[in-house]
Design a protein around this motif. Structure first.
Motif, PDB file in Angstrom:
ATOM      1  N   GLY A 176      39.018  -7.919   5.726  1.00 10.33           N
ATOM      2  CA  GLY A 176      40.233  -8.735   5.737  1.00 10.33           C
ATOM      3  C   GLY A 176      41.408  -7.793   5.942  1.00 10.33           C
ATOM      4  N   VAL A 177      42.558  -8.139   5.386  1.00  4.29           N
ATOM      5  CA  VAL A 177      43.756  -7.329   5.592  1.00  4.29           C
ATOM      6  C   VAL A 177      43.579  -5.915   5.013  1.00  4.29           C
ATOM      7  CG1 VAL A 177      46.226  -7.185   5.130  1.00  4.29           C
ATOM      8  CG2 VAL A 177      45.178  -9.414   5.556  1.00  4.29           C
ATOM      9  N   ALA A 178      43.109  -5.828   3.770  1.00  2.00           N
ATOM     10  CA  ALA A 178      42.936  -4.514   3.121  1.00  2.00           C
ATOM     11  C   ALA A 178      41.842  -3.714   3.817  1.00  2.00           C
ATOM     12  CB  ALA A 178      42.588  -4.712   1.644  1.00  2.00           C
ATOM     13  N   PHE A 196      31.434  -4.404   7.622  1.00  2.00           N
ATOM     14  CA  PHE A 196      30.819  -5.734   7.690  1.00  2.00           C
ATOM     15  C   PHE A 196      31.694  -6.754   6.973  1.00  2.00           C
ATOM     16  CE2 PHE A 196      28.130  -9.114   5.832  1.00  2.00           C
ATOM     17  CZ  PHE A 196      27.796  -9.727   7.034  1.00  2.00           C
ATOM     18  N   ASP A 197      31.705  -7.950   7.523  1.00  2.00           N
ATOM     19  CA  ASP A 197      32.391  -9.085   6.896  1.00  2.00           C
ATOM     20  C   ASP A 197      31.610 -10.332   7.258  1.00  2.00           C
ATOM     21  OD1 ASP A 197      34.390 -11.308   6.473  1.00  2.00           O
ATOM     22  OD2 ASP A 197      35.649  -9.598   5.940  1.00  2.00           O
ATOM     23  N   ILE A 198      31.629 -11.333   6.373  1.00  2.00           N
ATOM     24  CA  ILE A 198      30.882 -12.566   6.660  1.00  2.00           C
ATOM     25  C   ILE A 198      31.610 -13.475   7.653  1.00  2.00           C
ATOM     26  CG2 ILE A 198      29.521 -12.652   4.532  1.00  2.00           C
ATOM     27  CD1 ILE A 198      31.642 -14.513   3.363  1.00  2.00           C
ATOM     28  N   ARG A 199      32.891 -13.196   7.909  1.00  2.00           N
ATOM     29  CA  ARG A 199      33.617 -14.019   8.894  1.00  2.00           C
ATOM     30  C   ARG A 199      33.361 -13.442  10.292  1.00  2.00           C
ATOM     31  NH1 ARG A 199      38.519 -13.253   9.055  1.00  2.00           N
ATOM     32  NH2 ARG A 199      38.508 -11.407   7.721  1.00  2.00           N
ATOM     33  N   ALA A 200      32.938 -14.316  11.199  1.00  2.00           N
ATOM     34  CA  ALA A 200      32.588 -13.869  12.554  1.00  2.00           C
ATOM     35  C   ALA A 200      33.784 -13.211  13.247  1.00  2.00           C
ATOM     36  CB  ALA A 200      32.094 -15.065  13.360  1.00  2.00           C
ATOM     37  N   ARG A 239      19.849 -11.637   2.529  1.00  2.00           N
ATOM     38  CA  ARG A 239      19.828 -11.001   3.857  1.00  2.00           C
ATOM     39  C   ARG A 239      20.887  -9.902   3.930  1.00  2.00           C
ATOM     40  NH1 ARG A 239      18.704 -14.963   8.832  1.00  2.00           N
ATOM     41  NH2 ARG A 239      17.336 -16.420   7.829  1.00  2.00           N
ATOM     42  N   GLU A 240      22.083 -10.230   3.408  1.00  2.00           N
ATOM     43  CA  GLU A 240      23.171  -9.251   3.424  1.00  2.00           C
ATOM     44  C   GLU A 240      22.747  -8.019   2.612  1.00  2.00           C
ATOM     45  OE1 GLU A 240      26.958 -10.667   1.928  1.00  2.00           O
ATOM     46  OE2 GLU A 240      27.966  -8.834   2.539  1.00  2.00           O
ATOM     47  N   HIS A 241      22.158  -8.277   1.463  1.00  2.00           N
ATOM     48  CA  HIS A 241      21.743  -7.216   0.554  1.00  2.00           C
ATOM     49  C   HIS A 241      20.796  -6.234   1.256  1.00  2.00           C
ATOM     50  CE1 HIS A 241      20.667  -5.621  -3.483  1.00  2.00           C
ATOM     51  NE2 HIS A 241      19.542  -5.332  -2.857  1.00  2.00           N
TER      52      HIS A 241
HETATM   53  P1  NAD Z   1      40.484 -11.586   0.900  1.00  2.00           P
HETATM   54  O1  NAD Z   1      41.185 -10.468   0.237  1.00  2.00           O
HETATM   55  O2  NAD Z   1      40.404 -12.918   0.220  1.00  2.00           O
HETATM   56  O3  NAD Z   1      38.968 -11.111   1.217  1.00  2.00           O
HETATM   57  C1  NAD Z   1      38.701  -9.886   1.858  1.00  2.00           C
HETATM   58  C2  NAD Z   1      37.561 -10.050   2.840  1.00  2.00           C
HETATM   59  O4  NAD Z   1      36.304 -10.190   2.157  1.00  2.00           O
HETATM   60  C3  NAD Z   1      37.660 -11.280   3.734  1.00  2.00           C
HETATM   61  O5  NAD Z   1      37.798 -10.859   5.081  1.00  2.00           O
HETATM   62  C4  NAD Z   1      36.348 -12.030   3.488  1.00  2.00           C
HETATM   63  O6  NAD Z   1      35.834 -12.650   4.658  1.00  2.00           O
HETATM   64  C5  NAD Z   1      35.442 -10.911   2.998  1.00  2.00           C
HETATM   65  N1  NAD Z   1      34.233 -11.345   2.275  1.00  2.00           N
HETATM   66  C6  NAD Z   1      34.063 -12.345   1.361  1.00  2.00           C
HETATM   67  N2  NAD Z   1      32.779 -12.411   0.946  1.00  2.00           N
HETATM   68  C7  NAD Z   1      32.101 -11.417   1.591  1.00  2.00           C
HETATM   69  C8  NAD Z   1      30.740 -10.980   1.585  1.00  2.00           C
HETATM   70  N3  NAD Z   1      29.812 -11.583   0.831  1.00  2.00           N
HETATM   71  N4  NAD Z   1      30.405  -9.929   2.372  1.00  2.00           N
HETATM   72  C9  NAD Z   1      31.336  -9.321   3.151  1.00  2.00           C
HETATM   73  N5  NAD Z   1      32.634  -9.698   3.214  1.00  2.00           N
HETATM   74  C10 NAD Z   1      33.012 -10.731   2.445  1.00  2.00           C
HETATM   75  O7  NAD Z   1      41.005 -11.837   2.353  1.00  2.00           O
HETATM   76  P2  NAD Z   1      42.420 -11.463   3.022  1.00  2.00           P
HETATM   77  O8  NAD Z   1      42.352 -10.077   3.508  1.00  2.00           O
HETATM   78  O9  NAD Z   1      43.522 -11.839   2.113  1.00  2.00           O
HETATM   79  O10 NAD Z   1      42.476 -12.467   4.236  1.00  2.00           O
HETATM   80  C11 NAD Z   1      41.464 -12.611   5.093  1.00  2.00           C
HETATM   81  C12 NAD Z   1      41.665 -13.882   5.947  1.00  2.00           C
HETATM   82  O11 NAD Z   1      42.999 -14.374   5.991  1.00  2.00           O
HETATM   83  C13 NAD Z   1      41.335 -13.630   7.331  1.00  2.00           C
HETATM   84  O12 NAD Z   1      40.813 -14.825   7.851  1.00  2.00           O
HETATM   85  C14 NAD Z   1      42.644 -13.325   7.960  1.00  2.00           C
HETATM   86  O13 NAD Z   1      42.609 -13.412   9.347  1.00  2.00           O
HETATM   87  C15 NAD Z   1      43.451 -14.389   7.327  1.00  2.00           C
HETATM   88  N6  NAD Z   1      44.882 -14.079   7.376  1.00  2.00           N
HETATM   89  C16 NAD Z   1      45.679 -14.808   8.206  1.00  2.00           C
HETATM   90  C17 NAD Z   1      47.025 -14.542   8.285  1.00  2.00           C
HETATM   91  C18 NAD Z   1      47.936 -15.314   9.195  1.00  2.00           C
HETATM   92  O14 NAD Z   1      47.494 -15.953  10.084  1.00  2.00           O
HETATM   93  N7  NAD Z   1      49.232 -15.276   8.946  1.00  2.00           N
HETATM   94  C19 NAD Z   1      47.583 -13.545   7.505  1.00  2.00           C
HETATM   95  C20 NAD Z   1      46.736 -12.819   6.661  1.00  2.00           C
HETATM   96  C21 NAD Z   1      45.385 -13.113   6.597  1.00  2.00           C
END
Ligand code: NAD
Length: 385
Positions: A176-178, A196-200, A239-241
């Protein structure tokens, strides 16, 4: 309106909600600013700088709150701070209502209009108000530096007269962002990065930073409405594990950032994975405040397991307070200017940003999701009694 900025009272909070350079827009729109003495000291801003930018300095919280029409803050207010807020005052800060819905009722009872920074919808129109993103990005940067500092190895490949050093291998779990900023930071330092991330959608973003996306077929989508992550099934977790175990075993640094909005963070790095890592490797668990992604991680501590360091820092944005305060102040000012017109607050609940972020108004909780959470909370307590 008179905008007040208190000194944060949490001992580990260095940030401040408004910096002198972000006051211009407010002052130009005929608002005035009052600052509690020393409010900016943790983030490098002196009272004198605020004074020169047009603020009035108040000696104590009581002197500040008694004249405050609007309060800009970083962390959720404590009981004592809530009591000092005037009826009809506006409070804008991270409220963490999803974690602690009870705060909403207290603010409604106090007659405060409370606006939660973390609830600003993540839509393009609200990007400049998105404090979750500005702070998460800084946290991702810092987390990778903590990992780099702890491994006792180089990150980049080096060819020297004394031999060749192979680049460090880094794995970022959750892009995600971090996570994306952590990846970018590791790449700038020259490491080989996998993620890796679960979002495509994350695949393209990871690859555009020069990192390798670990392709794991979960057998289902990890995406909820609006592109956010959702909790995946037990089968998908298995599967992820199996697949991340191999990647983790070959990594020098693992940074975990995985979170699901409103839910406890998933445990992704299990004890057997830590046991399979090389001695001297480092894991940085950025999700520890949401429950943690790593078995055995402890908030604010470094734990050693078979020579592997598990570091779980808390409040990373505070460690970057000079820049995170500057970014947060811009988010706050933009959000406030969106809600206020002609010198007063004008709430249009048909607007997605207003409806998304305003939690209490006119003595009531006006935010639907918070209302449900407060209701569930009360029912649960009644059932327990
Ligand atoms: P977050 O801090 O809630 O989560 C971090 C990441 O962990 C996410 O990308 C999530 O998909 C991932 N995650 C969750 N379960 C997981 C697993 N089992 N294995 C691996 N990864 C896993 O997320 P965030 O960084 O606050 O935001 C992410 C989402 O928000 C994204 O879709 C991003 O594009 C969207 N976003 C949109 C905007 C905008 O359009 N203005 C701004 C910021 C973020």
């Amino acid at each position: 309106m008179r905008i007040a900025v208190p000194r944060e009272i949490d001992a580990d909070e260095q940030r401040v909600a408004l910096v002198p350079s972000e006051m211009t827009k407010l002052v130009k729109s005929a608002h005035s600013v009052i600052i509690e003495a020393g409010a900016g000291s943790g983030s490098g801003y002196t009272d004198e700088e605020y004074r020169q930018a047009g603020a009035d300095i108040r000696r104590s919280p009581a002197e500040l709150y008694k004249d405050a029409d609007v309060v800009f803050k970083v962390r959720p207010p404590k009981e004592d701070e809530i009591r000092q807020l005037r009826k009809g005052a506006v409070l804008i800060c991270f409220l963490e209502v999803l974690r602690e819905p009870g705060i909403a009722q207290k603010l409604a009872d106090q007659g405060v209009t409370a606006v939660a920074l973390e609830m600003v919808p993540r839509i393009s129109r609200a990007q400049s108000m998105d404090a979750l993103s500005s702070q998460a990005s800084a946290a991702g940067y810092k987390a990778m530096l903590i990992g780099a500092e702890a491994i006792r190895k180089y990150f980049p490949m080096l060819t020297t007269a004394a031999g060749t050093i192979r680049p460090a291998r880094v794995f970022v779990l959750g892009a995600g962002v971090a996570g994306l900023q952590a990846i970018a930071t590791a790449r700038r330092l020259g490491a080989l990065v996998e993620a890796f991330d679960i979002r495509a959608a994350a695949k393209g973003e990871v690859e555009s930073l020069g990192a390798k996306f670990v392709d794991i077929d979960l057998g289902e989508s990890g995406e909820a409405e609006g592109g956010y992550a959702k909790e995946i099934s037990e089968k998908a977790k298995e599967r992820e594990h199996a697949l991340i175990k191999e990647v983790i075993a070959r990594s020098d640094v693992v940074v975990t950032t995985a979170a699901v909005p409103g839910k406890k963070a998933p445990v992704l790095v299990t004890e057997d994975m830590v046991a399979a890592m090389k001695t001297g490797s480092v894991i940085v668990d950025m999700a520890v405040e949401q429950g943690g992604n790593v078995a055995g991680s402890q908030a604010g501590k470094k734990v050693m397991v078979n020579g592997v360091a598990i570091i779980a820092p808390v409040n990373l944005p505070s460690q970057m307070a000079i820049h995170t305060s500057q970014l947060l102040a811009r988010n706050l000012v933009t959000l406030f200017m969106h809600l206020a017109h002609d010198g007063k607050l004008e709430l249009d609940f048909k607007d997605e940003i207003t409806a998304g972020a305003v939690i209490t108004h006119g003595g009531e909780i006006v935010h639907e999701r918070t209302k449900e959470l407060v209701h569930d909370d009360k029912t649960e307590r009644k059932n327990h009694a």
